[in-house]
Scaffold this motif. Sequence first.
Motif, PDB file in Angstrom:
ATOM      1  N   ASP A 206       0.807  -1.233   0.000  1.00  0.00           N
ATOM      2  CA  ASP A 206       0.000   0.000   0.000  1.00  0.00           C
ATOM      3  C   ASP A 206       0.833   1.274   0.000  1.00  0.00           C
ATOM      4  O   ASP A 206       0.432   2.292   0.598  1.00  0.00           O
ATOM      5  N   ARG A 245      -0.545  -4.058  -3.338  1.00  0.00           N
ATOM      6  CA  ARG A 245      -1.650  -3.256  -2.816  1.00  0.00           C
ATOM      7  C   ARG A 245      -2.796  -4.157  -2.360  1.00  0.00           C
ATOM      8  O   ARG A 245      -3.159  -5.120  -3.040  1.00  0.00           O
ATOM      9  N   THR A 246      -3.354  -3.809  -1.212  1.00  0.00           N
ATOM     10  CA  THR A 246      -4.499  -4.586  -0.727  1.00  0.00           C
ATOM     11  C   THR A 246      -5.754  -4.314  -1.547  1.00  0.00           C
ATOM     12  O   THR A 246      -6.703  -5.102  -1.513  1.00  0.00           O
TER      13      THR A 246
END
Length: 461
Positions: A206, A245-246
Amino acid sequence: MTEVVTKEELDEAFAMFYGMAASIKDLVSEPVEVSDEERVAAAKRVFLKGIDANLATQLEACVHCGACAQACQFYLGTEDPKYTPIHKLDLMKRVYDREMSPLSWIKKHVLKDITADDLRAQQELVYDACTMCGRCNMVCPAGINIADLVALNRSALSAARLMPDELRYMQEAQAEDGTIFGADEDLFMFRVQDLQDKLGFEIPVDKPKAEVLLLTSGLDIHLFRDATGGAIETLHHMGIDYTLRTDAYEGANFGLLAGHEPTKKMLTEKLTKVAIEIGAKIVIVPECGHSFPAMRWGAAESVGHSVPFTAMTVSEYFGKAVMEGRLKLEKSKEKRVVALHDPCKVGRGGGVFEEPRAILEAIGWELHETESNRAYNFCCGGGAGNFLIERADKLKRAGYRIKMAEIEKTEAQSLVVSCGSCRMNFEVGKVKAGDTLPVESLAAIIAAHLPKKEKAEGEAA
């Protein structure tokens, strides 16, 4: 390389995942009831919208020479003429002839209109007996892109709500929450933490800005963690500004495989917007054949404008780094003879051939090419979601046998792959056939041959 997954862990995970995949059909919800008239109308709308001047020319061009049959594993493995690739377009050709061709005013009175039963019969031809590998395209003297036309057939069957149950389940589940096989954000972060502990450095997740966005897939999260771990370790070693990235980690796209255009576009658009937001110049898709075309050629289409990044596969990105001298690899202490499988969408579709070979050359392994290789490489036999379709098992095995026979002739000690779906199909094929040849991830192989001294200096910095 720090071992991120042992053989015992991999075997256990594979057994669990194989059982989970085999049970998908039992999890499918009851389909929405649709009348036969609605099914036919929906399929015809897709055909008529999709057949432009270019596709019409291709449909008119076939001279029924039969060359495509000799390129298809499913025909070669069964010798059944119904699996001839061009035959898979007959239904679409009938719609075109009746309603769009120059002689449609006559043909509509001669040719029967398609029926819902015709559509049901078409399921086996375009889902079970075709992986859209594109090998038939290479030999067609008329230049017909049979694979793309089969994809249009899948879209028509999807609109008619006649997808195979397994692909419908995967498409609907991913459309609902963006994940596959239950690989949600919690499991993703659990795997990241596990890799972090084993690799001994912090994995960037992130980051608001990064040069490279790395994707993974539910297949790798559950099963092939050595592939994701290998990519991460190599990016770290090279000092690349990257992030996971989540909100954009799942590279698989079952909308594309199932022929469900809204889901395909939604999933690609989600990843594309995040890549643009963080200023990524490169998006590295996982070792996953269908995530490559979904992002390489679908990103701009999904957002309606050109994109400021290039989508690349793991083998392509690291292979170019080796070829350009930006990534040095240690020679292997083991003199090994290997075979290499070029994934259809990555190789034949994307032209990624020399990069994985440069990696194998750099580590000193002796590559024995299969008789059919590079652009003419045979499919693993289970691509395009085929490996999940239970009823297609006999056909999958026929396709697998054609490919494995060529691999066995190389006398290789192991098979190197750079696609999780291919790897899964080879592993399942081995179980079914009693084969024992090890199948290895190219990403994991790269990480295993990172220079130890440089690696230590990079980590210290």
